[in-house]
Structures are given as C-alpha cells and as structure tokens.
Design an enzyme around this catalytic site. Sequence first.
Site, short mmCIF file in Angstrom:
data_model
loop_
_atom_site.label_atom_id
_atom_site.label_comp_id
_atom_site.label_asym_id
_atom_site.label_seq_id
_atom_site.Cartn_x
_atom_site.Cartn_y
_atom_site.Cartn_z
N GLY C 120 0.82 -1.21 0.00
CA GLY C 120 0.00 0.00 0.00
C GLY C 120 0.85 1.25 0.00
N TYR C 121 1.29 1.66 -1.17
CA TYR C 121 2.17 2.83 -1.29
C TYR C 121 1.47 3.99 -2.00
CZ TYR C 121 6.54 0.69 0.28
OH TYR C 121 7.53 0.15 1.02
N THR C 156 -1.18 -3.71 -6.61
CA THR C 156 -1.12 -4.94 -7.39
C THR C 156 -1.58 -6.12 -6.54
OG1 THR C 156 0.75 -3.99 -8.57
CG2 THR C 156 0.40 -6.37 -8.81
N GLU C 239 12.57 -3.15 -5.58
CA GLU C 239 11.52 -3.31 -6.57
C GLU C 239 12.05 -3.04 -7.97
OE1 GLU C 239 8.32 -0.57 -6.01
OE2 GLU C 239 6.95 -1.67 -7.31
N GLU C 371 11.01 9.18 -15.44
CA GLU C 371 11.42 10.56 -15.17
C GLU C 371 11.96 10.68 -13.73
OE1 GLU C 371 8.54 9.58 -16.35
OE2 GLU C 371 8.18 10.55 -18.28
#
Lengths: 374, 374, 389, 389
Positions: C120-121, C156, C239, C371
């Site tokens: 949960g980010y 996800t 990640e 970016e």
Amino acid sequence: MNFDLSEEQQLVSDSIERFVLNNYGLESRVAMVQQSPGFSLDHWKTMSELGWLGLPFSEDDGGFGGDQLDTMVLMEQFGKGLVLEPFLASIVLGGGVLKRVASESQRKAWLEVVIDGSKQLALAYAEPESGYEPHNVAVAGNKTNDGYTLTGTKCMVLHGKTADAFVVSFRTSGGVVDQSGISLALIPADRDGLTVQGFPTVDGLQSSELTFNQVSITADDLLGEIDNGFGALNEVINDGILAVAAEALGAMEILYKDTVAYTQAREQFDHPLSDFQVLQHRMVEMFMEYEQCKSLLFRATMEVAAGGDDAQRCVHALKHLIGKAAFFVGENAVQTHGGMGVTEELRVGHYFKRLLVIEAQFGNTDYHLDQFST
Amino acid sequence: MNFDLSEEQQLVSDSIERFVLNNYGLESRVAMVQQSPGFSLDHWKTMSELGWLGLPFSEDDGGFGGDQLDTMVLMEQFGKGLVLEPFLASIVLGGGVLKRVASESQRKAWLEVVIDGSKQLALAYAEPESGYEPHNVAVAGNKTNDGYTLTGTKCMVLHGKTADAFVVSFRTSGGVVDQSGISLALIPADRDGLTVQGFPTVDGLQSSELTFNQVSITADDLLGEIDNGFGALNEVINDGILAVAAEALGAMEILYKDTVAYTQAREQFDHPLSDFQVLQHRMVEMFMEYEQCKSLLFRATMEVAAGGDDAQRCVHALKHLIGKAAFFVGENAVQTHGGMGVTEELRVGHYFKRLLVIEAQFGNTDYHLDQFST
Amino acid sequence: MDIELSNDDLSFEAEVREFLAGNAYKDGEDPNKWRMDWFEKAREKGGWDVPKWPAKFGGPGWTPNQHYIWQKETARSSTPWDMPFGLSMLGPVLMAHGSEEQQDRFLPDIRARKVNWCQGYSEPGAGSDLASLKTKAVLSEDGSHYVVNGTKIWTTMAHIADWIFCLTRTSDAGIKQEGITFLLFPMKQEGIEVKPIITLGGSHSVNTVFFTDIKVPVANRVGAEGKGWTYAKGLLEHERTGIAGISNSIVALEGLKDKASSVKRGNGSLMDVSSFKAKVAALEIDLMAVEYTELRSLATASAGTAPGPESSILKLKGTDIQQRIQKLTMEAGGQFSAAWGGTNAGPDFARAGMGGYMGSRVYTIYGGASEVQKDIVTKKVLGIKSSKK
Amino acid sequence: MDIELSNDDLSFEAEVREFLAGNAYKDGEDPNKWRMDWFEKAREKGGWDVPKWPAKFGGPGWTPNQHYIWQKETARSSTPWDMPFGLSMLGPVLMAHGSEEQQDRFLPDIRARKVNWCQGYSEPGAGSDLASLKTKAVLSEDGSHYVVNGTKIWTTMAHIADWIFCLTRTSDAGIKQEGITFLLFPMKQEGIEVKPIITLGGSHSVNTVFFTDIKVPVANRVGAEGKGWTYAKGLLEHERTGIAGISNSIVALEGLKDKASSVKRGNGSLMDVSSFKAKVAALEIDLMAVEYTELRSLATASAGTAPGPESSILKLKGTDIQQRIQKLTMEAGGQFSAAWGGTNAGPDFARAGMGGYMGSRVYTIYGGASEVQKDIVTKKVLGIKSSKK
C-alpha cells in the site's frame, strides 16, 4: 497554392465537430462498443441524413462530388471522436472501388443504398500471408462456364460482419505477387459458400475474417476488367491511407492537447507537472510531430486530389510519418499521464489504441518507408 | 566471473593516468599536433621505457605476456588523454600481425625494435573501394620467379608516414571479396616503388595513403601462409576494435564528466545550467550510454581474451554500440556546452572529433549491426 | 578480470540445472501441489526457496556469481509463480527494521508462500511523488491501536492478498517524508473495499483500495512511528531491480526471434527484412550490454547491501528493453495484432499483440516513473544538487 | 485548399526562372562586378533585390506564394552571396523603430550592399540568455554621446564588417530585459579589437569583439533608451526562419543522394544499402513535411507581420534536418571523411566530411539554442506558464 478550407468544407467540419461533442463522450463510446453491432445505427442514419455518406461520390451517383480533401476534413473530425461507424469501410473503401469501376447497373443497385446508409460495403483484399502487399493475392478464381469459383481466406476485413456485400480481390492470372492478373468482384454477404466471422479489435472497432468455400461468381459480379483490378484497388487503398491519416491527425490532436491540459491540472512534488522542463519539451515535440503530420497530410491529399506525379510517393511518405508520430505522441501521452494513462478510465489510452490499429493498417511505417525509397 | 583489475593492471592504469595528467593538457596536445611528426618522440621513448609497448607481446618475444584486457586498460587511459603516439598502429595492429604469424627470423628482426620503440610498424589493409570489408582486397600479387609484385593503392593507413615497415594485405587468389586468397607481407617503407603520402586527420592524428607501383616482394617478406592471411588479419582487426572501443570509452568519460562539471559552473537565466531538468536527464542518458559501453567492452574483451564462441558477435555488437553512444555523448556534450562547445578552445570538441574518427575506423555502427545480424 | 566461471561455480550451475530439470512441472500434475512441493524441495537444498534472504534468516548466502547463475537458469526453466511483495519487499524490511516478534510472526508464512501480501504505497493524487501520501493513521487515545482511513491506488494483487504493508501518515509536521508510518494489517476485514482497475492491455492486476476506520494494533507497526519512509525507500530499490527483468528479457528476445522467423515475407521470413532485423539486432546488443551492467552491479554489491542508485539505471534500461520486445512482437504480428478475441485469424502469437504492447507501457511508470529514476540518478550518481527552491 | 499555382503564380515563376537563368554567373566574369550588377538588375525588376522589404521601403510586395517561388528557385540557382545582417535584421528594425533620418541614412547603403553590418548581441557568460548582457553604454554628461565598453562574442563576420548594430546596457534597474539600448557604430575605429574564434569545422566566421571607450553619438541610437530589447526580439524570429534553411536543404539532400550513389558498395552503391537508404528516406520525408510547414506559416503570416513563434518550430526542425544531411554526407564519405587536407584520397566530396559535420553542430546552438526554442514554444504556443519562481 492555398491551405484554407472552402466554405462548404468549413461547414461540414463544424457540423461533425458538434456531432462528436454531443455524441462521442468516452462513456457513450464505450457503451456503443459493448453493444452489437459495435456502433450506433442511429448515428449511421444521422450521417446519411446530413449528407456525409454521399460526400465523396459524384452527383451522377447521387453524391456531392467531393474529393479526398473533403474526406480529409471529415475524417479528421471523426478522429477526434474515435467515431465507430463504418464510414471508412463502406464509403471510402467499398464505395471507393464501386465509384471507380462499377458498371451502370452495379451503381444503380448499390450506390444509392450505400449513400442512404441502408446497405453497407466492405473491402476484402488482405490475406493471411500477404503481409502488407495489396498485390500479394493468393485467393484464386477458378474459371467456370459462366464465371469463377473462389476458395480461400481474406482477413482483417473491416466491418465485415455488418456488410451487405464485399468488394473482393482475387487472382485470375499471373504469379502470387504480380500486379497484373488481379480481378475484383462485388459479392453479396449471403452468397453460398461465404462465411464471415466477425471479431472485435483492440480499438473497439469490428473486423472479420472471410472464408470462401467454392463461392461462385458470375460476370455480373465482376467489377471492372478482368486481370486489371489492381489499379483501382491501389487507388482505393491510397484513399484509405489518406483517410486514416486524417483520422490519426485528429486523434493526435486530442492526445497532445489532453496531455498539455493534464500536466497543468496535476500536481506532483508541489508543482503542476507542466512546470517540469522535461515534460514541457516533450510536449513541444509532440506538438511538432503533430504539425509535421498535418503539413504532410495536406501535401499528400492535395497531391492525390490534383492527380500529381508525386502522389504515390507522398502517400508512402505520409503513412510512414503518421505511424512514427503516432508512436511518439501516443507513448508520450500515456507516459505523461502516468498510472492513469494506462487505464481504461481516461481517454488517452483509447486514442492510442486506435492509432496502433491505424499504424498496422494498409502497411506500417517501415513498409511505407521501404516503398518510398524503392 | 569477476570484473576487478589485477594488481598489475591497476598499476599500469594508474601510471598511464599520471602520464596523461602530466603531459596531455589541451595546449600541450595542440602543440604536438602542429609539429612534425604529429606526436612526441620523447613520450614514445617513455612509453617504451615504462614497458607499455611490450605489454601485449609474449615473454619469448620480449614482451610482458599481456592479453586484450591489458591493452584495454591502457587504451582506456590513452583515450582520456587523446594520446597521439602510434601505439595502436605499431603495437596493436602491425605488431599484432607479427606476433601471430611472423617467422622466427622476422620476429628477431622486428619485435625487439618495435618493443623498444626504435622502429614502428603500420597496417595497410583498406583500399579505395573496399568499403568497410577487410576481405575486400583488390591489390593483387602478381607471381614472379622468387615472389610477387604489387600494384595498387592502400588507404587510410594510420601513422604510415612514420612507419619503418608495413604489414600489407594483397590478393594471391580468389575473387575480390573472397576471404581465402588473401596473403600478408611485411614491406619496409623504403622498398622501391612504394610511395607514402602522409596527411593529418580531423582528430589530430596522422594517416597516409600508400601507392604500390610494381613493388617486388620475396618469400622472406611473406607473413604466414600464402592465401591464408585473412584469419590473422581479422583477429588483428578485432583487437583493433577492442582497442579503439576502450579508447572511446575513456574519451566518453571525459565528455560526460566535463559536461556535468560545465553545467554546474555555468549560469544562465539566473541558474546554473545543471538546474535545468532537460539537461539533467540528458546527462543521465549520457552516463547510462557510457556505462552500457563499459559493460559491453568488458564482455567483448573478456570473450575475445578467453577465445569464446561468441567473440566475433561480441566484437560486432561492441563496435555498433560504441559508435551509437559516441554520437549521442559527443553531440550532447557539444550541444550542452553551447557556443563554447563548437570552438577549438574547449577540449570537448577535440574528444568528439577523435570519436568520429574511431566511428569510421574498422567499420561503422551500421556496418557492424549488419554483420552482427548476419 | 575474467569471464570464466570457477570450478565451484560450474558445479553449482550443474546442480541448479539438475534441480530445475528434476522438478519441472509435468503434464497432469496438480499445479498447486507442484508449487508447494517445489518450494519445499528448494528449501531442502539449503534456502533455495529464498535465494536473496541472508543466511541468518535461512537464505543460501550465495556469491554474486551464484545469484547470476540462478537467475539465468530459472528464467529459462519451468518454475512456479511467485510474488515479490512478501518475499522480496516486506521480508527485507522486517529483517532490518522489524521486531524479533514480528520476524517470528510473519517471515515463516512468507517463506512458506502461505500468506499473500500486497503493497500500500501509491495514492490517487500522489503519482510518482510517493511521499506526499495522505492515508491517515491516528493513534487511539489509549495508545493501543491506529485507526486508518484513506485510499491506495495501483495496488497490485490487492484482490487476492491476505495482508497489506501500508504507508500511512501519522503526522503532518515537518517535511513530507517525515510523519510516515509503516503498518501491517489483514486485507480480509470490514472497512476495506477493493475496486479493480482495468488497464489498457485489458487485464486486471491493479486496484484501488479504500480504508474506512481500520483498526491496526500498535504491535503491527514496523519500526518507529514517523520513520516509515526510511524503511520504504530501500524497498523501492529492491523493486526496481526486479522490474528491470533482464533474465526474462533474454528469454523473451529468443521468443521474438522465433515468432518473427515464422512470419513469411517474400521468399523468406520477417527476420530477413532488413529494417526489422536491424531493430532486433540493436535490441539484442543493448540487452547484451545491460546483462553485464547487472553483473557488474551484482559483483560490486557486497552481500546483504541493498541495491543502490544503479538500480535506477537497470530499471531505466531494463524496462525500455521489455517495451521494445513487446513492440517488435506486435510489429511481427502485423494487422493480426489488432485482434481482441473471438477469432483465430493470423499466427497464434500475434493476436492481442497490441494489448500486450499497451500493457507494457506501464513498465516505465510503476515502481517510480522513468522521469523520477532520472531525477534520482541526477542527484545520487551525477552528484548534481538543485539550487532551485 | 488547393495545391496548384494560379496562372499569375505560374507566370511569376517563369519570370523568376528567366531572370535567374539570364543573370547566372558566367565563367571568367569578375565576381564582384557580377554581384553588384545582379543586385542592380534585381532592383530594376521592382524590388527583387530586397524581396522581404515592404513595398513602402522599395520591396516588391509579394504574396506568400511569390515568396515561396522565389525561395525555391533561388535555392537551385547561381545567386550572389549576401549577408542577412543589414538586409534582413537591421533593416526591419530601422523600418519599424528608426527615425526617418536614420532610415534615409542607412537603408540605401544596406540595399546597395555597400556597407557590411554585423550583429552585437551575444556576450561571454550570457549564452542563450541574451538579455543578461553586460556591455555598458554610459551617456556623456552633455547628453551628446554614449561611451561603450564591453565584449561581444560569436559575432559573425565582425572581421569584415563596416558597422555593427549592438545591444548595450544603459541601466541596471528593473528586470534585465529593461535598460537595454540599441546602438549603431562603425567597426573600423580605435578601441575595437576583433579576435577570431576558430570553430571545430576549422573555419573562421565568428569572433570575439572588445570595445574600449567607444564614443557613439546619440543620433545613432535606434528608438528610445532602454527599449532595445523589444526591438531585438522580433529580429531573433527573423533570424530563426533564415537559419531553418529549408530550401537549401532540399538542394543539399539531392546532393547527398548523388554523392552516396557514387560510392560503390557490393554490386551497387551506398544508396542500395538498406540502412543508409532508410535514413535518407526518413530524412527526405521529414523535409517534405517541413517544407509544407513553412508554406503554411508563409500562408498565414499576413504581409508585413514578423514571423511568430512558429519560426521556432521551423528552426528546430530545419536545423535538425541540416545536421542530418551533414551527418549522412560524412557517413557516405566513410573513413575518408576523416582526412583534413594534404591528400586526394577517396571521393572528392568525402574529404573533410567530419569537419563539415562538426561545423553543423552550431546550427542548434546559434540564433537561440534548441533548448531555448522549446522553452519559447512551451510558453508561446502551448500556453504553459511556469509557476516556479
């Protein structure tokens, strides 16, 4: 040389723009896509009533005598709305062959009902192994007493499931990649031995595969001269390229403008995204690609409409540039929208998917670059 | 698998780095370029004394038994200084052929003096119409009683004007692009009928064109087997590619680091240039290209040194990537330096010019991409 | 500097190959049983079920070369599906910052693949600016639990997850990176609503998750209150390396070549068309280079150290390569790539190729958009500090 | 919308062709005399010596189509060298902002190509940030003249110029765009030193110019004190359109194809090598597009209007195309492009190809670097205002 729209063109353009604004919001479009036949029969009727379907036909054929420039104006606005109705399939492609080579009786039988929207045409020329070459025709016409029988497969036939008749290319002489020896016929969808399997494409439109199993055609079905169909087919494909290029231009306009608007509205790291120079310059480049496409669309369309010597080269150049720009503008629109850009919820992805399908239609970027330099 | 330099390699690397720092400031280099012979004979002597010239030769030949990895370490540092001395021409190319195929007496006569720097070699293989193909050899050896006579032109012979002898490829059988039928000879520069026209190249180095007018060679001049010279020639060209790739890597390191430093020092629009995100991301990309080249240089050099199956493919891949990165890093270094970047006063332009020459040497980016996929 | 594997490495490679071949999925097997057995057998090999965990926590303690060999071999083999959230993301955070009690409570179930986690980010409105998150966690008056309210997005596998590790805001004071707290709580409870997000590839893997008055015991807080961001940062780097997916790309590229070779063009195949061939070759060369960039990064990373900023480079190059593979696969499928179900026209691989391509666009967005990665490299690798306010 | 030229345009085209053919340089002629005669004859045609000047000042008052025809035909013909500084840059400023006395004094000599001008804009330390210039002009106590001190850089043709139009700072108050004054003064006087800058192409066209106590009468000030920047801005847009050089690129591209066709590769030429052919084709297509972008821009610009921000687009695309032509020419020359004098090895066109390429790098730097052009388009065309301070 002048780049101004005529008064009539401006009127058509404005009226389609209003039509799109009123009828082609994202939700309405998604609803139409999900319901058979994948577009709105009401809209189709409206298009006929407003005279759009008759635009590129001569007055003798019951149309308005427009040329490729008029179609360009219309398709650009359709592109802004991702319009689903089979204008390209029935009017530009199917109708485009008929208006060029159909006999008097074929015209009588078909053009009026095509223009009033009560019947639809589709063009079946591509085959499983034809790559992007329209002259690569393996479906052969086997001579019979009063005509031919056809066996084989035509694929990626746009709006085939709703078509009442198909313009079909088939080989009557020569080798599989010869330009001569290709003939054309108009075959009703209910002809014995012809099976149409419809399926959706990723852009929400409808395509189909046609299977010919000993389909009989007679002299009455033939369009134009035997063995000599490639010229008209190629002209119609060029018209198709101009049409989808104009549509793509409209779609790219939405994509770059949506991106500019999104970056001004969306804050990140305590600034609107539009403050970030990397995004600013990227949007400048998107805008420039759009403008370059517009210039070449004008050039190619005017050149074809005027029957100029450079017409074929301009069409190859255009399809190349449109494809390259479509990737650039589409990828960057999605990327700049971030996570939201890859969902079905925002419209940018939908426009990009339509661009992808256009890129693969009538030959992709690499194919036309190669043709241009050959 | 490991990526650490050996202790000796680290020592050589450090010592060359010091040499470059002390001797290769931009002004000193420009002074050397403008004075005959276009490099410093003193430096050449120093290189010999420090053992660098003997690095890639076996101990039996009077060298230090190093391999391509040792040359890589050296060339990378040379690249950081844009070193002018003919290490590539005499040691890697000319010496590279000799160490592979020279007879005992040829070794005796030449390797010692090449290693001590008192004599220089050069490699003459390219021809006016050979493009980038080393097996495209038109200069023919016409059989005589005790050898051959050669007539024709060899071009872009690096450091030919100062060479004491040339390794020359010529055709003794087969068609002009056959790999078999190519023979090699070692021909002293003062041999009758041989003319050497020296000229500078844009990077400040010295090249030359060789004209052979009925030049006689005997069996003693031949290097290796008749008709069978291509294998060694190709290996030496691969060594040359690895060497200039390492040199290019060194040059690219200077270019990206100079750019980062310049943007931090230079103010525009009330900010150091390094504040502008477009320039930041561009420098990140320059850095990444540099790192990618470094990775592939390691891979290719290790693969060649180990005699791996994938060696030739890796060399093609490397030369492709180095050329692509050279343009990207060079163009952006110059662009980011603005007006100063296009003058002779800053060093970035000099490094970029060296990269351009490397890109066109031993086959350019496109050529090697094509070879890679063939 | 040496390309050759040592004898030890070679015998390790042989051992890995033998293990993978011996435990590959066999037709007719129950996939779930096979999966659980596979991990059990990997565990018996000495921690092969948790290759990246440190030996202290049951990992195999491999050298960088061994990790590389494992990665290379597994990419080419039949291995059971696995998810990174518990294993590679929460696991290391718990090992570094969790209490012993938390480690004992959560790590065994993660290792046994019994509990599925989600992360949960991201939040709507935050995008790549993760630290600006707003999901509130308020400590109860008695100090026994937090009450969580807010919304997470792009979560996800939230729809199949049992638990979530979740960044929450416990304070608005100071800079936004402060005041973030790292909480763990079950997903299957009242007050949590999971709403699917359908992405352009047509698939459902991400979700929006709404929290309404979720009670989380203080015992489920990892580390100190307000320090969650420092724990989460390192995790993002983990990640990224995973997202680069380089070993998978090597396999996928071979697949692309096979597919293109099956597409007829003229007298040959699409692989004989020079423009296509050149694009595949350039892609392969980039991949050859980045494969060694990853090896160099593995070689310099001492055991146990979290991947550093170079993970950004791997992510940037790796995701670019993945996208190009998808793009060329779509190109190879030609017009048939547009098909969206309901047909068997064209080559099998081609259909829905455009969906695959659209799906791949997310690679350069999630896990920190490209970016943002470039901003990180600017600061952390090039050492450029912005003087702008 | 119509691609065809009107009958009027066609007869104009014929007239232009006839003029250009009739006045082309003939072997053995004195080039200087030919040049002066050519401009005289062009003048007699009704202002063809100053095509872009408004009719009021003696220009031909052409339609956009006529301008396009002129540009297209002259690019393909033998025309005398000319410099833009007086004709296209200072001229329009004087017409718009100069006094009648200044117009009478300077315009005739500019038109007659009697006086060569140079442009004193850039300064060391300012780069693309032109407005931060520091060259000081101090008004004398009696108000009769300014005293100029400072340094200009990148001053093209300063070494052959008779006069300079020069931006100077007369005040430091307010924002930097204010306090700039536009002065005219002769170059051949004491106190002016011109130092060549050798660029990487090896050529000398730009210079550094040092001013020490140069006296400039107030009568040589254009417009009001402190308003110089507003006059100069429009002029930059003029410069950009010229720098785009699209007509010249069309001719240069044909040249490139001829050159590449002369380079043998296998049984054919370099133009048969697919990678090279594809690059040339993509370049030609971009050029076909930008040619029409320029036409569209010409068509919308009403007569007399200065080119707007779209000139930035033309500059960006036009200079990119010029650089690509140089790059491909260098590629066509292969190894021989490295030669730097002293040899006749390889094809004639090839030698010094790398010099030509290096020289072309400046196109994206001068006249406002590409980065600055994109900043301009961001603001002026996309309408994005920065909220950063």
